[in-house]
Design a protein around this motif. Structure first.
Motif, PDB file in Angstrom:
ATOM      1  N   GLY A 166      -8.153  -2.168   1.062  1.00 36.40           N
ATOM      2  CA  GLY A 166      -9.367  -1.762   1.778  1.00 36.40           C
ATOM      3  C   GLY A 166     -10.484  -1.411   0.798  1.00 36.40           C
ATOM      4  N   GLU A 167     -11.115  -0.277   1.007  1.00 39.23           N
ATOM      5  CA  GLU A 167     -12.247   0.154   0.188  1.00 39.23           C
ATOM      6  C   GLU A 167     -11.802   0.978  -0.999  1.00 39.23           C
ATOM      7  N   ALA A 168     -10.481   1.302  -1.064  1.00 44.47           N
ATOM      8  CA  ALA A 168     -10.000   2.234  -2.088  1.00 44.47           C
ATOM      9  C   ALA A 168     -10.166   1.663  -3.487  1.00 44.47           C
ATOM     10  N   GLU A 169     -10.312   2.559  -4.455  1.00 46.94           N
ATOM     11  CA  GLU A 169     -10.482   2.164  -5.843  1.00 46.94           C
ATOM     12  C   GLU A 169      -9.108   1.948  -6.475  1.00 46.94           C
ATOM     13  N   ILE A 170      -8.935   0.807  -7.157  1.00 47.12           N
ATOM     14  CA  ILE A 170      -7.653   0.514  -7.819  1.00 47.12           C
ATOM     15  C   ILE A 170      -7.565   1.288  -9.113  1.00 47.12           C
ATOM     16  N   THR A 171      -6.513   2.108  -9.236  1.00 47.71           N
ATOM     17  CA  THR A 171      -6.398   2.960 -10.422  1.00 47.71           C
ATOM     18  C   THR A 171      -5.390   2.425 -11.431  1.00 47.71           C
ATOM     19  N   ASN A 172      -4.454   1.589 -10.962  1.00 46.97           N
ATOM     20  CA  ASN A 172      -3.428   1.122 -11.883  1.00 46.97           C
ATOM     21  C   ASN A 172      -2.800  -0.146 -11.322  1.00 46.97           C
ATOM     22  N   VAL A 173      -2.496  -1.097 -12.191  1.00 48.17           N
ATOM     23  CA  VAL A 173      -1.778  -2.296 -11.773  1.00 48.17           C
ATOM     24  C   VAL A 173      -0.662  -2.564 -12.779  1.00 48.17           C
ATOM     25  N   ILE A 174       0.557  -2.639 -12.260  1.00 49.21           N
ATOM     26  CA  ILE A 174       1.710  -2.971 -13.094  1.00 49.21           C
ATOM     27  C   ILE A 174       2.163  -4.359 -12.708  1.00 49.21           C
ATOM     28  N   VAL A 175       2.310  -5.236 -13.697  1.00 41.87           N
ATOM     29  CA  VAL A 175       2.782  -6.584 -13.401  1.00 41.87           C
ATOM     30  C   VAL A 175       4.090  -6.820 -14.153  1.00 41.87           C
ATOM     31  N   ARG A 176       5.120  -7.148 -13.425  1.00 38.59           N
ATOM     32  CA  ARG A 176       6.391  -7.554 -14.039  1.00 38.59           C
ATOM     33  C   ARG A 176       6.675  -8.980 -13.578  1.00 38.59           C
ATOM     34  N   ALA A 177       6.058  -9.928 -14.285  1.00 40.78           N
ATOM     35  CA  ALA A 177       6.221 -11.324 -13.889  1.00 40.78           C
ATOM     36  C   ALA A 177       7.667 -11.753 -14.129  1.00 40.78           C
ATOM     37  N   PRO A 178       8.244 -12.579 -13.244  1.00 39.64           N
ATOM     38  CA  PRO A 178       7.619 -13.082 -12.021  1.00 39.64           C
ATOM     39  C   PRO A 178       8.012 -12.302 -10.772  1.00 39.64           C
ATOM     40  N   LYS A 179       8.557 -11.076 -10.949  1.00 41.04           N
ATOM     41  CA  LYS A 179       9.172 -10.431  -9.795  1.00 41.04           C
ATOM     42  C   LYS A 179       8.244  -9.568  -8.948  1.00 41.04           C
ATOM     43  N   VAL A 223       4.355  -7.181  -8.511  1.00 40.50           N
ATOM     44  CA  VAL A 223       3.052  -6.634  -8.869  1.00 40.50           C
ATOM     45  C   VAL A 223       2.915  -5.332  -8.103  1.00 40.50           C
ATOM     46  N   SER A 224       2.620  -4.247  -8.803  1.00 39.02           N
ATOM     47  CA  SER A 224       2.506  -2.956  -8.148  1.00 39.02           C
ATOM     48  C   SER A 224       1.106  -2.415  -8.357  1.00 39.02           C
ATOM     49  N   ILE A 225       0.386  -2.263  -7.243  1.00 37.81           N
ATOM     50  CA  ILE A 225      -1.009  -1.819  -7.309  1.00 37.81           C
ATOM     51  C   ILE A 225      -1.108  -0.393  -6.789  1.00 37.81           C
ATOM     52  N   ALA A 226      -1.726   0.487  -7.576  1.00 37.48           N
ATOM     53  CA  ALA A 226      -1.949   1.858  -7.114  1.00 37.48           C
ATOM     54  C   ALA A 226      -3.427   2.074  -6.913  1.00 37.48           C
ATOM     55  N   THR A 227      -3.779   2.790  -5.831  1.00 33.48           N
ATOM     56  CA  THR A 227      -5.196   3.058  -5.564  1.00 33.48           C
ATOM     57  C   THR A 227      -5.425   4.561  -5.530  1.00 33.48           C
ATOM     58  N   ALA A 228      -6.685   4.949  -5.671  1.00 33.65           N
ATOM     59  CA  ALA A 228      -7.052   6.359  -5.462  1.00 33.65           C
ATOM     60  C   ALA A 228      -6.844   6.657  -3.984  1.00 33.65           C
ATOM     61  N   ARG A 229      -6.234   7.769  -3.698  1.00 37.86           N
ATOM     62  CA  ARG A 229      -5.906   8.044  -2.286  1.00 37.86           C
ATOM     63  C   ARG A 229      -6.742   9.182  -1.733  1.00 37.86           C
TER      64      ARG A 229
END
Length: 836
Positions: A815-828, A830-836
């Motif tokens: 949505g409109e939330a700001e993305i604070t962190n992205v962890i990528v463990r290819a190819p399994k 993707v973990s996206i964290a946003t400001a809550r």
RNA sequence: GCCGGUGUGGCGGAAUGGCAGACGCGGAGCACUCAAAAUGCUCUGCCUUCACGGGCGUGUGGGUUCGAGUCCCACCACCGGCACCA
């Protein structure tokens, strides 16, 4: 379903009974599991079940234990090992005798009749035994080696006779080992066990107490943690200090054992076991009033059963002996009591009473109004301490010393060292170790066992039977009174018992007791290595090749008894140089029990599931699959929860695949359907680990999955002629041999091969087929799965992140939330964290 | 009291810190059948939605982590072993 119609390879329908009938004679002739290793260069594995006690036909417990063990035996054989999987009978023992008495028959007939029945059942159940090595512990060819072992132990002083209070079963009229007394009752018949003073034979297992504990570390991870813990508890090693107290009016001091030398300044009395020699002596030196009171107390103690005596919640009692000890450090006068909570045969039969810091001592002190002195306080001061004399709760925790002279302020651990040292310097004590373990009482006043090879001579005393005169054969039961009467029936066989003394030639009598049958089972796994030798108990060279047992399977009910004795005997044999290892069983699996409706099966409850009935209704394969699939092997199986019908359906589906395959043997499998081949090779790669880690239920699940997918491939995919379908069918047959040998053998024949599939090696997975062209990557937003992407396994992380961010559902979740962190463990993932 | 173990759908149970519920039982529906059995196919954690979807969910409460059935702390419940063992 008609047998006539289906008892041929051309049968259209899966018929377990016909398949069993068809293959049994073939296997009988083939003897596929005889282990003859003269020229065999393959690595060896010794796979063994705890052998059966022939008390009747096989039951569901046997089906589980032997079925699961056979999974491992068959598996290792297919992994290219030369597997030894022998079978025998633990055929001496009380139940044979009791049944014989009840029926007026010979225990020998009863026993060997049961063995025939179990053998017939085993033949159909079809564990992959090497029948050529079958042994019976009740044959003189076997038990003469029990006698030989006895003599070996006797030579080294490890077998000895002593008079001592022993456990006595008033019902079976025989003595029992400590290990055979469960909750104060006879392990066999449930009668309340009493004490008798008798002269009996013992094996000095206590000489091995430290090794029996220390060597358990070798088994860590390979034996169930529960069994290791039970064995440690049973040996019950504790460390502390011996403390020497002078006794007023007696030259010799008295030593007590304590695990808490730090509480030495808290001693306010000494207590001795009423049934110890020390108590009698101390009382004898006191006034006649004390003597009378003590005598009455001793009498009361003796008549109490162990159950009464050991109940923890009962009121503490004791008699003041009007004698005093002298505290080794303070010189204080310490009153001496006789108290039945002190055991004559543990430690030194006497304790120092520290009521403030030991609950039992506190209970005693409060009951008899003795002083309580706190010497360890949690924060090193008495001001905040709850007085145990008031609360009734001893302070057993850590703390700092108080009321202890120059030792005040030390921690508990420091004080244990400091006080032990101080005692040593004063010549009044030292570090000491104690054990709960007692020597192994092996005499039995019963008939159906190994005669003890000792002759009692009036002039020479006890004389071992010379080895050359072994075996001392058990006399015929005919004419002997087998009924329990407290003395061995063998004593009634005068012709047998009366012999010339081997030493002086004078008239003498044989020892009329027989050995505990746990002696038989303490070394039987070695006898399988040279079962027919009349020269040796076992061949040392064969033992070097095969032993120790690589995989042992049996019930947890033997966690202490049999396993402890076998470990002991192995160490004895090691010390004699007969074996080069010190632990008999390198890996142990304890299978669970088979229950019905949540409880143990029994005739009286009326919930008995009979092995024979199950075999008749479902057959060996369905039974074995049901037991393997029910859950982890260590867990109990409730027969009400499982479905042998479901197993039959699965076996029929598997069998029908072999039936439907329309390509011939030897076809080039590489041309087959790739999707199915990938599944087959993943199966081949994964299942060995599952079986080796005892996850039989998961291995069966994977086999079911393979069967289901192969069925689909035949019906809706590439079809019955596809090479991958044949590869899958052959893989199923080979893997199924581990769980369901009849079905597997029949499939193998349907697929165009000769018996036996049990000798076909597990195929290697082809690495190329284990690589996926596409995998599912998961996209998480704040820990929740919001999207799935089909991607190449070699996708670059930034490409995967770009795809993840582009996913519509992922975008909606962010949505409109700001993305604070992205962890990528290819190819399994993707973990996206946003400001809550 | 001490020691060990276990808590996941209606049930048995899966899950190298990375899609909870694999596989099976049971259940529902469908196909085949005159019918049934057998066999095959589809669905089956709970709540919500016509649907896409959303919410909740691995005994309880905290914690670590981008992410916990899984690791850490505390607790609860159950099972097993040992036990007046000084």
């Amino acid at each position: 379903m008609s047998h006539e119609q289906t008892a041929h390879a051309t049968a259209e329908k899966y018929d377990f009974a016909a398949i069993q009938e068809k293959w049994l004679p073939v296997w009988d002739a083939l003897k596929p599991f005889a282990t003859d290793d003269a020229t065999d260069e393959r690595p060896r594995k010794y796979v063994l079940d705890m052998f059966s006690y022939p008390s009747g036909d096989l039951h569901m417990g046997h089906a589980e234990a032997f079925g699961l063990c056979d999974v491992l035996a068959r598996y290792w054989r297919q992994r290219g090992y030369n597997v030894l999987h022998p079978v025998g009978w633990d055929s001496f023992g009380l139940p044979a005798e009791n049944a014989a008495i009840k029926r007026g028959a010979d225990p020998r007939d009863w026993t060997y009749g049961n063995i025939e029945q179990q053998k017939a059942s085993f033949r159909v159940y079809a564990p992959s035994f090497d029948w050529s090595r079958e042994i019976h512990t009740s044959d003189p060819e076997y038990y003469q080696w029990n006698q030989w072992l006895f003599l070996k132990l006797y030579e080294k002083g490890l077998a000895y006779r002593k008079a001592s209070p022993v456990n006595w079963c008033p019902n079976d009229q025989t003595v029992l080992a400590n290990e055979q007394v469960v909750d104060g009752m006879c392990e066999r018949c449930g009668a309340v066990v009493t004490k008798r003073n008798l002269t009996q034979w013992y094996f000095r297992i206590t000489a091995y107490a430290d090794r029996l504990v220390d060597d358990l570390t070798q088994l860590e991870g390979a034996w169930p943690a529960k069994v290791l813990s039970m064995q440690r508890n049973w040996v019950g090693r504790s460390t502390g200090a011996d403390v020497v107290f002078g006794i007023e009016g007696r030259d010799e001091p008295v030593t007590v054992y304590t695990t808490r030398p730090d509480t030495l300044f808290g001693v306010t009395y000494m207590a001795v076991a009423p049934d110890s020699a020390l108590a009698a002596e101390l009382a004898a030196g006191a006034t006649s009033a004390v003597q009378t009171e003590f005598a009455a107390y001793l009498e009361k103690t003796k008549t109490e059963s162990d159950i009464d005596r050991q109940s923890t919640d009962r009121e503490k009692t004791g008699v003041f002996l009007d004698r005093y000890a002298t505290h080794p450090l303070t010189g204080d006068r310490i009153p001496i009591w006789a108290a039945d909570y002190v055991l004559a045969d543990y430690g030194h039969g006497a304790v120092m009473g520290v009521p403030a810091h030991d609950q039992r001592d506190l209970d005693f002190a409060r009951a008899l109004d003795l002083p309580v002195r706190v010497v360890v306080a949690p924060d090193g001061t008495l001001t905040d301490v709850d007085d145990p004399a008031e609360t009734g709760t001893a302070l057993s925790g850590d703390g700092l010393l108080v009321n202890s002279g120059t030792f005040d302020g030390l921690s508990k651990d420091e004080a244990i060292d400091a006080l032990t040292t101080a005692l040593g310097e004063a010549g009044a004590g030292e570090t000491a170790t104690n054990y709960r373990l007692r020597d192994w009482l092996i005499s039995r006043q019963r008939y159906w066992g190994t005669p003890i090879p000792i002759i009692h001579c009036d002039s020479c005393g006890e004389v071992p039977v010379p080895e050359s005169q072994l075996p001392v054969k058990l006399p015929a039961a005919e004419g002997l009174d087998l009924r329990p009467k407290g003395t061995s029936p063998l004593g009634g066989a005068d012709d047998w018992a009366t012999v010339d003394c081997p030493s002086c030639g004078g008239s003498a009598r044989r020892d009329s007791d027989t050995m505990d049958t746990f002696v038989d089972s303490s070394w039987y796994f070695l006898r399988f290595l040279s079962p027919n030798s009349d020269e040796v108990a076992f061949d040392v060279a064969e033992a070097k090749k095969w032993a120790p047992v690589d995989q042992y399977v049996g019930g947890v009910e033997h966690a202490i008894l049999h396993l402890l004795y076998a470990r002991f005997m192995t160490k004895v044999l090691h010390d004699y140089g007969y074996v080069d290892f010190e632990e008999p069983f390198t890996a142990l699996l304890n299978q669970g029990m088979v229950l019905m409706d949540g409880q143990k099966m029994s005739k009286s409850v009326g919930n008995l599931v009979e092995f024979a009935d199950q075999m008749h209704s479902y057959g060996a394969d369905a039974l074995r699959v049901t037991l393997a699939f029910a859950g982890p092997p260590e867990d109990d199986i409730d027969w009400a929860d499982v479905s042998p019908t479901g197993s039959t359906k699965f076996l029929a589906r598997a069998w029908r695949i072999a039936h439907d395959v329309s390509s011939g043997p030897g076809i080039d499998v590489s041309t087959g359907d790739t999707a199915l081949r990938k599944l087959v090779h993943h199966f081949l790669a994964d299942v060995p680990d599952l079986i080796e880690s005892y996850k039989f239920n998961v291995a069966v699940a994977r086999l079911m999955e393979l069967v289901n997918v192969t069925r689909k491939a035949i019906d809706k995919g590439p079809g019955a002629a596809d090479a991958a379908v044949r590869e899958a069918a052959e893989t199923i047959a080979v893997a199924l041999n581990v769980f369901a040998p009849y079905t597997a053998e029949d499939m193998w024949e349907l697929l165009g091969y000769e018996p036996t599939v049990a000798h076909v090696e597990w195929r290697q997975a082809e690495p190329a087929l284990l690589v996926e062209d596409e995998v599912t990557a998961v996209v998480q937003v704040n820990g929740k799965v919001r999207g799935r992407l089909q991607v190449s396994p070699s996708i670059m992380p930034d490409e995967l992140e770009r795809l993840a961010r582009g996913d519509a559902n992922v975008q909606r979740a962010i949505g409109e939330a700001e993305i604070t962190n992205v962890i990528v463990r290819a190819p399994k993932i993707v973990s996206i964290a946003t400001a809550r």
